[in-house]
Motif scaffolding. Structure first.
Motif, PDB file in Angstrom:
ATOM      1  N   UNK A 100      22.001   8.112 -13.238  1.00  0.00           N
ATOM      2  CA  UNK A 100      22.148   7.699 -14.631  1.00  0.00           C
ATOM      3  C   UNK A 100      21.472   6.616 -15.017  1.00  0.00           C
ATOM      4  N   UNK A 101      20.285   6.527 -14.565  1.00  0.00           N
ATOM      5  CA  UNK A 101      19.241   5.170 -15.074  1.00  0.00           C
ATOM      6  C   UNK A 101      18.249   5.816 -15.869  1.00  0.00           C
ATOM      7  N   UNK A 159       0.732  -1.202   0.023  1.00  0.00           N
ATOM      8  CA  UNK A 159      -0.011  -0.028   0.184  1.00  0.00           C
ATOM      9  C   UNK A 159       0.897   1.220   0.117  1.00  0.00           C
ATOM     10  N   UNK A 160       2.145   1.124   0.341  1.00  0.00           N
ATOM     11  CA  UNK A 160       2.788   2.380   0.403  1.00  0.00           C
ATOM     12  C   UNK A 160       4.230   2.234  -0.048  1.00  0.00           C
ATOM     13  N   UNK A 161       4.912   3.017  -1.161  1.00  0.00           N
ATOM     14  CA  UNK A 161       6.087   3.192  -1.517  1.00  0.00           C
ATOM     15  C   UNK A 161       6.589   4.368  -1.472  1.00  0.00           C
ATOM     16  N   UNK A 162       7.761   4.759  -1.046  1.00  0.00           N
ATOM     17  CA  UNK A 162       8.307   6.051  -0.851  1.00  0.00           C
ATOM     18  C   UNK A 162       9.573   5.873  -1.719  1.00  0.00           C
ATOM     19  N   UNK A 163      10.044   7.338  -2.051  1.00  0.00           N
ATOM     20  CA  UNK A 163      11.318   7.547  -3.101  1.00  0.00           C
ATOM     21  C   UNK A 163      12.380   6.971  -2.562  1.00  0.00           C
ATOM     22  N   UNK A 164      12.672   6.995  -0.973  1.00  0.00           N
ATOM     23  CA  UNK A 164      13.800   6.149  -0.516  1.00  0.00           C
ATOM     24  C   UNK A 164      13.831   4.732  -0.750  1.00  0.00           C
ATOM     25  N   UNK A 165      12.580   4.242  -0.773  1.00  0.00           N
ATOM     26  CA  UNK A 165      12.702   2.763  -1.319  1.00  0.00           C
ATOM     27  C   UNK A 165      13.161   2.599  -2.558  1.00  0.00           C
ATOM     28  N   UNK A 166      13.079   3.268  -3.467  1.00  0.00           N
ATOM     29  CA  UNK A 166      13.639   3.205  -4.816  1.00  0.00           C
ATOM     30  C   UNK A 166      15.322   3.390  -4.695  1.00  0.00           C
ATOM     31  N   UNK A 167      15.660   4.330  -3.920  1.00  0.00           N
ATOM     32  CA  UNK A 167      16.857   4.901  -3.976  1.00  0.00           C
ATOM     33  C   UNK A 167      17.637   3.725  -3.255  1.00  0.00           C
ATOM     34  N   UNK A 168      17.259   3.293  -2.083  1.00  0.00           N
ATOM     35  CA  UNK A 168      17.814   2.256  -1.228  1.00  0.00           C
ATOM     36  C   UNK A 168      18.365   0.954  -2.342  1.00  0.00           C
ATOM     37  N   UNK A 169      17.315   0.778  -3.390  1.00  0.00           N
ATOM     38  CA  UNK A 169      17.194  -0.522  -3.866  1.00  0.00           C
ATOM     39  C   UNK A 169      18.283  -0.284  -4.977  1.00  0.00           C
ATOM     40  N   UNK A 170      18.666   0.873  -5.125  1.00  0.00           N
ATOM     41  CA  UNK A 170      19.628   1.058  -6.529  1.00  0.00           C
ATOM     42  C   UNK A 170      20.806   0.475  -6.207  1.00  0.00           C
ATOM     43  N   UNK A 171      21.286  -0.452  -7.270  1.00  0.00           N
ATOM     44  CA  UNK A 171      22.779  -1.007  -7.038  1.00  0.00           C
ATOM     45  C   UNK A 171      23.495  -0.908  -8.444  1.00  0.00           C
ATOM     46  N   UNK A 172      24.616  -1.747  -8.591  1.00  0.00           N
ATOM     47  CA  UNK A 172      25.370  -1.836  -9.572  1.00  0.00           C
ATOM     48  C   UNK A 172      24.852  -2.376 -10.985  1.00  0.00           C
ATOM     49  N   UNK A 173      23.509  -3.222 -10.498  1.00  0.00           N
ATOM     50  CA  UNK A 173      23.020  -4.145 -11.615  1.00  0.00           C
ATOM     51  C   UNK A 173      21.687  -3.271 -12.222  1.00  0.00           C
ATOM     52  N   UNK A 174      21.436  -2.178 -11.306  1.00  0.00           N
ATOM     53  CA  UNK A 174      20.068  -1.598 -11.730  1.00  0.00           C
ATOM     54  C   UNK A 174      20.360  -0.920 -13.058  1.00  0.00           C
TER      55      UNK A 174
END
Length: 478
Positions: free
Chosen positions: A260-261, A212-227
């Motif tokens: 750069x995504x 029910x809830x997704x925040x911008x920091x959820x995306x940012x924390x998930x970004x890695x070298x394979x994103x």
């Protein structure tokens, strides 16, 4: 079990006419002028064989009479009609669902139908460059108008939106991670799911947030070298209400630029006009996604857009160029009929008021309530006059239509419907009777009444409905 004398049974069997005898009947001669001989012969053989089986399996004593030649010819004629009928046939949509997936989704505008006839009855420059006199690309026929209407740098059309999503993910993110909010992992029609489409593309799903809830920091924390990609999926076929949160498209674009995504948005139903202008909830448009800076956008052509089945991809030139080079594009390409109908439909969007008037999907959504009420009253009166029976109750009732096609699932659109009920027959019997009509009439059942929503009725449909109800005087419902 009763037994019969062998002679009596054999006599009956010998009385059955041969197929050759039946072929000489005048009614069969007439039938052969409209139905292929192969189908007529097959049907005659089947009815004769069925009569033979009935005699052999009969437990009556004495045996039943052998069907007459006229009766066998009548049975064969009915079977021929069944064998020779088209499986895909027109019907009356009285459900009130404008974009009804089971009933063919959007109706094409008259301009699109005319263009189909022009293009399909002659040769065309489908893949021929008339300026340079050499092979060209089929995709130029819809790309220019899509760019003009949406402001996108480039465009590509494939055979549906699932194909569009598959192609983009396979082109941009095969073997790499795509970050998607957990609340946007929807299941679309036919039990196909976004995670399944993503897996088939070769991209690696990375879920973030809660249902029910997704925040911008959820995306940012998930970004890695394979994103490789941040993906936003429009939940057009359901809504989360209450304690919810999702990231705005513009914020997702800014985050992607910092890392750069790429950003992709799957709009699902898709829209090229603001449907809030007719009192419906705000829906994101393709133009908004392009202005927000999304790298690639996908949506359907046969839902809110009101065109033929197609998957539309908008995006930056270099991304669309990569998609065109992907071998999957050949497998997912559209034909000349789709391109002709789509281009003709899109041209209507050059003037928004014209689009609302001329595109059936938009025109049905925007129909004034008073107009619907007037039509329902006229239809109810005609049905009552046609039936002419006191046991049949025909009323005009307030009801709700749906946009359909996965769009605005939580929003019921006020409408008027004709509700029919009867003491001798149940609503289910009425529904079955009307569904067996030629052409079939499809409505809905509510509170043991058969309802026909006039919002989705087309020109000539009321006549078909009245004629079907008139038959109730002479035909028995089962």
């Amino acid at each position: 079990m009763l037994s019969h004398s062998g002679a009596s049974l054999q006599d009956r069997l010998r009385q059955l006419p041969s197929v050759d005898q039946l072929l000489k009947h005048p009614d069969i001669h007439e039938l052969l002028s409209n139905v292929p001989r192969k189908i007529v012969v097959e049907s005659l053989r089947e009815v004769v064989e069925e009569a033979r089986r009935q005699l052999l399996s009969s437990q009556e004593d004495p045996l039943p009479p052998v069907p007459s030649i006229s009766e066998l010819v009548q049975r064969a004629s009915a079977l021929c009609a069944q064998k020779n009928a088209f499986t895909l046939q027109p019907l009356v949509n009285a459900t009130g669902i404008v974009v009804h997936t089971n009933l063919g989704r959007s109706l094409l505008a008259e301009e699109a139908l005319q263009r189909l006839q022009v293009v399909c009855r002659t040769y065309s420059n489908l893949e021929y460059d008339l300026v340079n006199g050499r092979r060209g690309s089929r995709y130029v026929h819809a790309e220019a108008i899509l760019r003009e209407i949406t402001g996108a740098e480039a465009a590509l059309v494939v055979n549906n939106n699932a194909s569009a999503v598959l192609l983009v993910l396979n082109t941009l993110a095969k073997g790499q991670e795509v970050i998607v909010s957990r609340g946007q992992l929807v299941e679309i029609g036919g039990s196909f799911r976004i995670p399944d489409v993503m897996a088939a593309s070769g991209a690696i799903l990375r879920e973030v947030g809660c249902t029910n809830r997704t925040h911008l920091y959820d995306y940012e924390r998930a970004i890695g070298e394979h994103t490789r990609l941040l993906m936003k999926v429009h939940c057009s076929n359901y809504r989360l209400v209450g304690f919810t949160a999702e990231v705005a498209l513009e914020d997702l674009v800014r985050l992607a630029r910092r890392h750069n995504l790429l950003v992709m948005e799957d709009l699902g139903s898709g829209s090229l006009v603001d449907i809030a202008s007719v009192g419906l909830p705000q829906e994101p448009t393709a133009q908004h996604a392009v202005r927000a800076g999304v790298d690639v956008v996908t949506f359907s052509g046969d839902k809110l857009l009101g065109g033929p089945q197609a998957g539309i991809i908008l995006g930056r030139k270099e991304i669309i160029a990569l998609c065109k080079k992907n071998p999957l594009t050949r497998a997912l390409r559209v034909d000349k009929m789709t391109l002709a109908a789509l281009e003709a439909t899109l041209r209507l969007y050059r003037d928004e008021p014209t689009a609302w008037r001329r595109i059936p999907t938009l025109a049905m959504i925007a129909r004034p309530l008073e107009s619907l009420k007037d039509q329902a009253l006229r239809l109810a009166q005609r049905i009552q006059e046609a039936v002419g029976a006191p046991f049949m109750s025909v009323q005009v009732v307030e009801s709700f239509s749906q946009v359909g096609g996965g769009a605005l699932p939580e929003r019921n659109v006020p409408t008027f419907a004709v509700a029919v009920s009867s003491k001798p027959w149940s609503a289910n019997q009425l529904e079955k009777f009307l569904r067996a009509n030629s052409p079939p009439i499809i409505g809905r059942i509510e509170s043991d009444r058969f309802l026909m929503d006039v919002r989705t009725l087309q020109e000539g449909d009321p006549d078909i409905i009245v004629q079907a109800f008139a038959r109730l005087k002479t035909e028995e419902l089962r």
